[in-house]
Design an enzyme around this catalytic site. Structure first.
Site, PDB file in Angstrom:
ATOM      1  CB  SER A 133      -1.203   0.078   1.274  1.00 38.72           C
ATOM      2  OG  SER A 133      -1.219   1.390   1.260  1.00 38.72           O
ATOM      3  CE1 TYR A 146      -4.050  -1.838   4.769  1.00 36.94           C
ATOM      4  CE2 TYR A 146      -3.633   0.618   4.483  1.00 36.94           C
ATOM      5  CZ  TYR A 146      -4.702  -1.091   3.518  1.00 36.94           C
ATOM      6  OH  TYR A 146      -4.153  -1.421   2.524  1.00 36.94           O
ATOM      7  CE  LYS A 150      -1.734  -3.926   2.856  1.00 38.42           C
ATOM      8  NZ  LYS A 150      -1.929  -5.398   2.687  1.00 38.42           N
TER       9      LYS A 150
END
Length: 237
Positions: A133, A146, A150
């Protein structure tokens, strides 16, 4: 490379489903993997593809997935979740940290462990596409587990690429910004992201980065190298 057989995790929706659709349109055999049985079955029926229900956070299930696709030449380690808590690190529940890392990081580790030895033993050109990401390349004050997960996925992709440098197995890392998926109602069309990713695979490109973010990623490297305080990342339009 000529992609004839592929496996895609997180294939029931979003980028995964778009990757699978694009691969099927080129005539490749595709095995779809996802933990959502109903959505997985729907995607498999629509794309006329095989499906193996898989929780990528479970090493045994991922191993079973790899065993079911012995002739694969493209492995898309795409499965991921956002989590419930998207604030500062101390605002994220312990349960969210555990689950997000189990899927986003553990899913990639399990995928590499299950597939890489098989790809190397086959001795033919193959490729691994890892969905990271933009949140793994630049850092915002929020983003919860999150964002941190990533960043770890970016490191895993780099490690894999370096370790496989002198082998027939290549690695591409996809780092999209916002994409219209179950994770976000806004952003780019997942079909466009899938097209960019597969073009990078065929070209042997390592990183796929959104337009306008190269300078922001470079600035982050500069302040890390010089000890300067971090700044909010910005896109150059």
């Amino acid at each position: 490379m000529d992609i004839t057989s592929a496996v895609v995790t997180g294939a029931a929706g979003g980028i995964g489903r778009a990757l699978a659709a694009r691969l099927r349109s080129t005539g490749a055999r595709v095995v779809l993997a996802d933990v959502d049985t109903a959505a997985l079955d729907g995607a498999a029926a629509e794309l006329q593809a095989d499906a193996v229900r898989t929780d990528v956070s479970d090493a045994a299930q991922t191993e079973a997935l790899a065993a079911a696709v012995p002739d694969v030449d493209l492995v898309c380690l795409n499965a991921g979740i956002v989590g419930r808590d998207l604030g500062a690190p101390w605002e994220v529940s312990p349960e969210d940290w555990d689950r997000v890392f189990a899927v986003n990081v553990g899913g990639v580790v399990n995928g590499l462990r299950a597939f890489v030895p098989r790809l190397l033993a086959a001795g033919r050109p193959a490729h691994i596409l890892i969905t990271a990401s933009l949140a793994g390349l630049v850092t915002f004050p929020a983003g919860g587990a999150y964002a941190a997960s990533k960043h770890a996925v970016v490191a895993l992709a780099e490690q894999a690429a370096l370790a496989l440098a002198d082998t027939p197995v290549g690695v591409t890392m996809l780092c999209p910004a916002l994409v219209r998926t179950g994770m976000s109602p806004e952003g780019e069309d997942p079909a466009d992201i899938a097209e960019q990713a597969l073009a990078a695979v065929r070209a042997g490109t390592f990183a796929v980065v959104p337009d306008g973010w190269a300078a922001g990623i470079t600035r982050r490297g500069q302040w890390l190298a010089t000890g300067a305080q971090p700044e909010l990342p910005t896109v150059d339009l």
